[in-house]
Design an enzyme around this catalytic site. Structure first.
Site, PDB file in Angstrom:
ATOM      1  N   THR A 160     -12.933   8.706 -22.351  1.00  5.40           N
ATOM      2  CA  THR A 160     -13.693   9.904 -21.959  1.00  5.40           C
ATOM      3  C   THR A 160     -13.038  11.175 -22.489  1.00  5.40           C
ATOM      4  O   THR A 160     -13.689  12.007 -23.126  1.00  5.40           O
ATOM      5  CB  THR A 160     -13.767   9.984 -20.416  1.00  5.40           C
ATOM      6  OG1 THR A 160     -14.214   8.732 -19.938  1.00  5.40           O
ATOM      7  CG2 THR A 160     -14.709  11.070 -19.951  1.00  5.40           C
ATOM      8  N   GLY A 185     -20.961   8.430 -11.403  1.00 10.07           N
ATOM      9  CA  GLY A 185     -20.021   8.281 -12.519  1.00 10.07           C
ATOM     10  C   GLY A 185     -18.695   8.981 -12.275  1.00 10.07           C
ATOM     11  O   GLY A 185     -17.891   9.145 -13.189  1.00 10.07           O
ATOM     12  N   ASP A 196      -3.172   9.407  -6.949  1.00 10.43           N
ATOM     13  CA  ASP A 196      -3.379  10.333  -8.076  1.00 10.43           C
ATOM     14  C   ASP A 196      -2.948  11.754  -7.678  1.00 10.43           C
ATOM     15  O   ASP A 196      -2.286  12.448  -8.453  1.00 10.43           O
ATOM     16  CB  ASP A 196      -4.869  10.291  -8.470  1.00 10.43           C
ATOM     17  CG  ASP A 196      -5.219  11.288  -9.547  1.00 10.43           C
ATOM     18  OD1 ASP A 196      -4.888  11.040 -10.715  1.00 10.43           O
ATOM     19  OD2 ASP A 196      -5.817  12.336  -9.214  1.00 10.43           O
ATOM     20  N   LYS A 240       0.155  14.149  -9.335  1.00 12.74           N
ATOM     21  CA  LYS A 240       0.002  15.547  -9.769  1.00 12.74           C
ATOM     22  C   LYS A 240       0.942  16.458  -8.984  1.00 12.74           C
ATOM     23  O   LYS A 240       1.536  17.396  -9.522  1.00 12.74           O
ATOM     24  CB  LYS A 240      -1.464  15.979  -9.612  1.00 12.74           C
ATOM     25  CG  LYS A 240      -2.394  15.222 -10.568  1.00 12.74           C
ATOM     26  CD  LYS A 240      -3.853  15.373 -10.204  1.00 12.74           C
ATOM     27  CE  LYS A 240      -4.739  14.591 -11.165  1.00 12.74           C
ATOM     28  NZ  LYS A 240      -6.125  14.453 -10.710  1.00 12.74           N
TER      29      LYS A 240
HETATM   30  N1  HSE Z   1      -9.552  10.758 -11.206  1.00 14.14           N
HETATM   31  C1  HSE Z   1      -9.172  12.133 -11.145  1.00 14.14           C
HETATM   32  C2  HSE Z   1     -10.023  12.850 -10.129  1.00 14.14           C
HETATM   33  C3  HSE Z   1      -9.315  12.868 -12.431  1.00 14.14           C
HETATM   34  O1  HSE Z   1     -10.923  12.260  -9.525  1.00 14.14           O
HETATM   35  O2  HSE Z   1      -9.771  14.027  -9.920  1.00 14.14           O
HETATM   36  C4  HSE Z   1      -8.248  12.602 -13.403  1.00 14.14           C
HETATM   37  O3  HSE Z   1      -7.025  13.096 -12.943  1.00 14.14           O
END
Ligand code: HSE
Length: 444
Positions: free
Chosen positions: A17, A191, A205, A209
């Protein structure tokens, strides 16, 4: 001072992507870049084994290559852009590219959060640099702000909504009153959420970060493995509804706070007031609030995911690497974690907050007195108590929900009290505890 070349050759590793968006902007939309920058970026290779996306975007097939060795052996390629993701192949390719003398641009937060120190040290040893704006909050230039724009500040706190998937799901649960599984399905159909949403919805995630942002903000080495991470996947719709009645909205927050004894870094769903600056950040959007001692509160808002927004950050990094800005920051700033000392990361037991607590209790005289005794004994002051009707979509079917909010209390004490409460005969199911976060007070 690096000599700036007129043309820089680039290799792109990974054409999913984000990679295909980067390729599209570097080739099909080259005129926009030419109008804005004197240095010309030339895409020399796109390395992958599947070019389906790039083919759909009508990108020159002559660039496609399935052999990393061609890139490593081509001395005319100065920058390698790693957009493979994951920590296995990406790490191997990145290390080999660094050893071949290439500058690196990457969006790979998982790799940087877990192995960033070693990779930065390796890059330093080989006289190259790593740029990673796209690793945190997609197209929002928050790394730039932390490294450069806010350099005059001692950073006191960061509060981020940095996972678009979770924010989309929480927004659907809050606005449309959808239970978690329905909201997740909606995010997958749109999506946004992956078929396996674990990394996003379990807060991992956001933790990646946060580890990256906090290390730069505080100039310390943050150990990702020590960050307490909670996700949104266990949230019951009833708590979101009861929270709304109290004037709160729930957000998955990535938080880093400077304290006297160390640094609090954690990810969790928390209630914030509907007036809080992060409360209106909805759907797939991200926002990061940063509190500096000189500048006070600044907030960075935008799209945290998606091909083109993330490509925007990647291409900005390519220019910074191409023009020597990344190398200059890499050699002059004291903030890089490979050279920094370890942060003292406080345990969540040391966190202090107000709390929303939902108990499921037998509805009979004297039960509340037992609860109050457990709270009092653990030095927790109750702010309000509200007995609710059972929520029709809740998973709870026995007992009545009693919502308690507390005054600021130590998390360790709250957890001890709840352990005792959960053992009472009158308690029908495990208590739920969600922090209520007040807006950070500027110290200027
Ligand atoms: N999967 C992450 C989100 C985006 O949903 O913010 C990529 O860091």
């Amino acid at each position: 001072m690096e000599k700036i070349k007129e043309k820089i050759r680039i290799a792109l590793l990974g054409c999913g992507t984000v990679g295909s968006s980067v390729a599209k902007i570097l080739t099909a939309q080259k005129d926009i870049l030419k109008a804005r920058h004197k240095v010309e970026l030339e895409l020399a290779y796109i390395v992958d084994i599947d070019f389906t996306r790039a083919e759909a975007l009508d990108i020159d097939k002559g660039l496609f290559c399935s052999d990393i060795e061609k890139v490593l052996g081509d001395d005319s390629v100065e920058i390698v852009v790693e957009l493979i993701g994951g920590t296995a192949i990406a790490r191997d390719f990145m290390e080999r590219s660094i050893k071949a003398g290439k500058k690196i641009v990457t969006a790979n937060k998982a790799l940087l959060a877990q192995h960033g120190n070693e990779l930065l040290a390796l890059a330093r040893a080989h006289g190259v640099c790593i740029a990673f704006e796209a690793s945190c909050a997609g197209g929002i230039p928050v790394i730039r702000a932390l490294l450069d724009g806010l350099i005059a500040n001692r950073i006191d706190a960061i509060y981020g909504i940095v996972n678009g998937t979770s924010n989309y799901i929480l927004t659907a649960m809050t606005i449309d009153s959808l239970p978690y599984t329905t909201a997740l399905k909606e995010a997958q159909d749109a999506g946004l959420a992956e078929a396996d949403p674990t990394l996003d919805v379990e807060g991992i995630d956001s933790g990646h970060k946060l580890a990256i942002m906090a290390s730069l903000a505080f100039g310390k080495r943050i150990d990702f493995k020590k960050i307490p991470v909670e996700g949104i996947h266990t949230l019951d719709i009833c708590d979101i509804e009861y929270g709304k009645e109290l004037g709160y909205v729930i957000k998955l927050l990535a938080i880093a706070q400077r304290r006297d004894k160390g640094i609090c870094v954690y990810v969790r769903p928390a209630f914030i007031s509907m007036e809080h600056p992060l409360a209106w950040v909805s759907g797939p959007f991200n926002a990061v609030s940063v509190y500096g001692h000189a500048n006070g509160h600044t907030m960075y808002y935008g799209r945290g995911a998606g091909g083109d927004p993330t490509a925007s950050a990647v291409i900005s990094d390519i220019y910074q690497a191409a023009t020597g800005i990344t190398s200059t920051l890499f050699t002059t700033l004291n903030l890089w974690p490979d050279e920094a000392e370890n942060a003292i990361q406080l345990s969540s037991k040391d966190f202090k907050s107000r709390y929303y607590i939902r108990l499921t209790l037998e509805d009979k005289p004297g039960v509340l007195a037992q609860i109050a005794e457990k709270f009092g004994k653990n030095n927790i002051s109750i702010s309000s108590v509200l007995q609710q009707e059972l929520h029709p979509d809740s998973d709870i079917h026995d007992g009545v929900p009693v919502i308690i909010t507390t005054h600021p209390a130590m998390e360790g004490s709250v957890l001890t009290a709840l352990k005792e409460v959960d053992k009472l005969d009158a308690t029908k199911s495990k208590s739920v505890c969600i922090a209520i976060l007040d807006e950070h007070v500027e110290k200027i």
